[in-house]
Design an enzyme around this catalytic site. Structure first.
Site, PDB file in Angstrom:
ATOM      1  N   SER A  13       0.822  -1.213   0.000  1.00  0.00           N
ATOM      2  CA  SER A  13       0.000   0.000   0.000  1.00  0.00           C
ATOM      3  C   SER A  13       0.858   1.265   0.000  1.00  0.00           C
ATOM      4  O   SER A  13       0.575   2.211  -0.735  1.00  0.00           O
ATOM      5  CB  SER A  13      -0.958  -0.004   1.195  1.00  0.00           C
ATOM      6  N   ARG A  33       6.722  -7.446  -7.178  1.00  0.00           N
ATOM      7  CA  ARG A  33       7.261  -8.802  -7.138  1.00  0.00           C
ATOM      8  C   ARG A  33       6.393  -9.728  -7.994  1.00  0.00           C
ATOM      9  O   ARG A  33       6.890 -10.616  -8.685  1.00  0.00           O
ATOM     10  CB  ARG A  33       7.294  -9.276  -5.681  1.00  0.00           C
ATOM     11  N   GLY A 135       6.757   9.498   8.511  1.00  0.00           N
ATOM     12  CA  GLY A 135       5.788  10.434   9.079  1.00  0.00           C
ATOM     13  C   GLY A 135       4.452   9.747   9.249  1.00  0.00           C
ATOM     14  O   GLY A 135       4.326   8.555   8.973  1.00  0.00           O
ATOM     15  N   LYS A 190       7.252   3.216  16.971  1.00  0.00           N
ATOM     16  CA  LYS A 190       5.817   3.465  17.171  1.00  0.00           C
ATOM     17  C   LYS A 190       4.971   2.244  16.831  1.00  0.00           C
ATOM     18  O   LYS A 190       3.848   2.107  17.319  1.00  0.00           O
ATOM     19  CB  LYS A 190       5.361   4.712  16.404  1.00  0.00           C
ATOM     20  N   ASP A 243       3.662  10.141  13.893  1.00  0.00           N
ATOM     21  CA  ASP A 243       3.412   8.798  13.379  1.00  0.00           C
ATOM     22  C   ASP A 243       2.819   7.910  14.471  1.00  0.00           C
ATOM     23  O   ASP A 243       1.976   7.042  14.201  1.00  0.00           O
ATOM     24  CB  ASP A 243       4.723   8.202  12.838  1.00  0.00           C
ATOM     25  N   SER A 253      -4.413   0.944  10.539  1.00  0.00           N
ATOM     26  CA  SER A 253      -3.025   0.550  10.855  1.00  0.00           C
ATOM     27  C   SER A 253      -2.913  -0.961  10.986  1.00  0.00           C
ATOM     28  O   SER A 253      -3.680  -1.606  11.705  1.00  0.00           O
ATOM     29  CB  SER A 253      -2.574   1.205  12.162  1.00  0.00           C
ATOM     30  N   ASN A 255      -0.413  -2.552  12.399  1.00  0.00           N
ATOM     31  CA  ASN A 255       0.062  -2.918  13.736  1.00  0.00           C
ATOM     32  C   ASN A 255      -1.081  -2.862  14.746  1.00  0.00           C
ATOM     33  O   ASN A 255      -1.217  -3.742  15.591  1.00  0.00           O
ATOM     34  CB  ASN A 255       1.227  -2.018  14.137  1.00  0.00           C
ATOM     35  N   VAL A 278       2.164  -7.301   6.164  1.00  0.00           N
ATOM     36  CA  VAL A 278       3.202  -7.327   7.186  1.00  0.00           C
ATOM     37  C   VAL A 278       2.961  -6.202   8.193  1.00  0.00           C
ATOM     38  O   VAL A 278       2.845  -5.040   7.823  1.00  0.00           O
ATOM     39  CB  VAL A 278       4.602  -7.172   6.563  1.00  0.00           C
TER      40      VAL A 278
HETATM   41  P1  13P Z   1       1.063   0.274   9.882  1.00  0.00           P
HETATM   42  O1  13P Z   1       2.181  -0.564   9.352  1.00  0.00           O
HETATM   43  O2  13P Z   1       0.684  -0.105  11.296  1.00  0.00           O
HETATM   44  O3  13P Z   1      -0.119   0.276   8.966  1.00  0.00           O
HETATM   45  O4  13P Z   1       1.679   1.720  10.000  1.00  0.00           O
HETATM   46  C1  13P Z   1       1.197   2.781   9.280  1.00  0.00           C
HETATM   47  C2  13P Z   1       2.157   3.885   9.309  1.00  0.00           C
HETATM   48  O5  13P Z   1       3.340   3.709   9.492  1.00  0.00           O
HETATM   49  C3  13P Z   1       1.578   5.221   9.117  1.00  0.00           C
HETATM   50  O6  13P Z   1       2.557   6.191   9.092  1.00  0.00           O
END
Ligand code: 13P
Length: 331
Positions: A13, A33, A135, A190, A243, A253, A255, A278
Site C-alpha cells: 500500500s 514482485r 511520518g 511506534k 506517526d 493501521s 500494527n 506485514v
Molecule cells: P502500519 O504498518 O501499522 O499500517 O503503519 C502505518 C504507518 O506507518 C503510518 O505512518
C-alpha cells in the site's frame, strides 16, 4: 534536461502510494514482485489488493523486472518489508548506477543484525546517498488526497532538498531533517506502541489507559532513541509523536489491527494470517527489547507487547502488568 526517473521497489500500500505521488511529479516506475500486480497497475491503474478501487495515476509505470527497473533509476525508493530489504537490494546492486540516492520507506529492524533499514541500504549499496521518508502517512488517506505531511531525513541536507519536490503534492508537505537515526527510530518504535494501542482497543480499556499508552509509549521511544544517539526532540515531531498518534488511532493501521486481533484471542500467527500484510512491530518487538536491555532503558509497554507476541502473556495480563509500573518512575 530529461526528467529524473524514480523507481520504487515494492507494491504494497505505501510503496504504491509513494510511487503515485512521484508519478505526478516525474517519470516513475513501480517494481512489483508479482507480475499480475504489475499488469493490473498498467492496464487498470489499480492495485486492488492493497488500495481497492482507488485510481492510480495513468503515468505510473509498473514492472516485475527488477534489474531493468534498477538500471533506469535516478532515485531509488525501497518499500519492501524489513525482512526483504537485504535480498531485494542485493538484486539491484549490479545494475543500479553509481551515486543514485536511495530512500527507505521501511519501518522495521532487520532480524539478526538488528540494523535499521538505512544501515542495510548502506551495506548493500555502499557509496550511495541514503535517507528515509517517514511520518504519519496512512496510505489510503494520502491516495484519497487528504492533507498530510512527511519528512525526508538525510545526513546531507542537499540530498533531501533535491528529493523533496519529487514526492511533494499540494496536500502532501515534505519537510527535511538531518537526524536520520531519530527519524528512522520513530517510525520503527511506534509500531510496537500501536500493537499495545490495538490491544487496548480490543479490551475496551478507558481513555485514561489509551492516553497512558500514547504518552508513556512516546517516553519509551525517546529514552531508547536518546541512548542510541538520536536527538530526543526529533521524537516530538512528525516521525515520532506524529506517526505514533496516526498509527495508534487509525483502524487502518496494520500494527493496531494485529493488537486488536490478539485481544480477540487470536495467536500471532492467526492474526498475521487474518491481516494478510506485514505488521512490522511483531518482529521488531523482540529486537527492541534486546536494545532496551543493552542500553539499560526501562520499556514496560514494549516489554508487554513482546511478551504477548511471544505468547508468554495474554493481552489481559499485559494490561494488568502495565498497572503495576512502579509509581514515581521518571516521566
Ligand atoms: P502500519 O504498518 O501499522 O499500517 O503503519 C502505518 C504507518 O506507518 C503510518 O505512518
Amino acid at each position: 534536461s530529461r526528467p529524473v526517473r524514480v523507481v520504487v521497489l515494492g507494491s504494497g500500500s505505501w510503496g504504491t502510494t509513494v510511487a503515485s505521488l512521484a508519478a505526478h511529479n516525474t517519470r516513475t516506475t513501480l517494481w512489483c514482485r508479482r507480475s499480475e500486480v504489475a499488469e493490473e497497475i498498467n492496464s487498470d491503474h489499480r492495485n486492488r489488493q492493497y488500495l481497492g478501487e482507488r485510481p492510480l495515476p495513468d503515468a505510473l509505470d509498473a514492472t516485475d523486472d527488477i534489474e531493468f527497473a534498477a538500471s533506469q533509476a535516478d532515485v531509488l525508493v525501497v518499500g519492501v518489508p524489513s525482512s526483504a530489504v537485504r535480498a531485494t537490494l542485493t538484486e539491484v546492486a549490479p545494475t543500479l548506477r553509481a551515486w543514485v540516492p536511495v530512500l527507505s520507506l521501511v519501518k522495521g529492524l532487520e532480524a539478526g543484525s538488528r540494523m535499521r533499514p538505512t544501515q542495510v541500504v548502506g551495506e548493500c549499496l555502499p557509496g550511495h546517498p541514503v535517507g528515509l521518508l517517514a511520518g504519519p502517512n496512512i496510505a489510503s488517506e494520502i491516495i484519497d488526497g487528504m492533507a498530510a505531511a512527511a519528512v525526508i531525513a538525510t545526513q546531507d541536507e542537499h540530498v533531501a532538498t533535491a528529493l523533496q519536490p519529487l514526492f511533494a503534492a499540494p496536500r502532501f508537505r515534505v519537510y527535511r531533517n538531518t537526524d536520520v537515526l531519530g527519524c528512522e527510530l520513530g517510525g520503527v518504535l511506534k509500531n510496537i506502541v500501536a500493537i499495545a494501542a490495538g490491544m487496548a482497543e480490543g479490551l475496551a480499556v478507558g481513555d485514561n489507559t489509551r492516553a497512558m499508552v500514547l504518552a508513556r509509549g512516546l517516553a519509551e521511544m525517546m529514552q531508547l532513541g536518546e541512548a542510541m544517539g538520536a536527538d530526543p526532540r526529533t521524537f516530538m515531531g512528525l516521525t515520532g509523536m506524529g506517526d505514533l498518534i496516526a498509527t495508534c488511532m487509525s483502524p487502518a493501521s496494520r500494527n493496531r489491527r494485529i493488537g486488536e486481533a490478539l485481544a480477540r484471542g487470536l495467536t500471532v500467527a492467526e492474526a498475521a494470517k487474518e491481516l494478510g500484510q506485514v505488521a512490522e512491530g511483531v518482529k521488531t518487538a523482540p529486537i527492541v527489547m534486546q536494545l532496551a536491555d543493552e542500553f539499560g532503558i526501562d520499556m514496560p509497554i514494549a516489554a508487554e507487547v513482546e511478551a504477548v507476541v511471544a505468547g508468554r502473556h495474554t493481552p489481559e495480563q499485559a494490561y494488568a502488568g502495565l498497572g503495576t509500573v512502579p509509581p514515581g518512575t521518571d516521566q
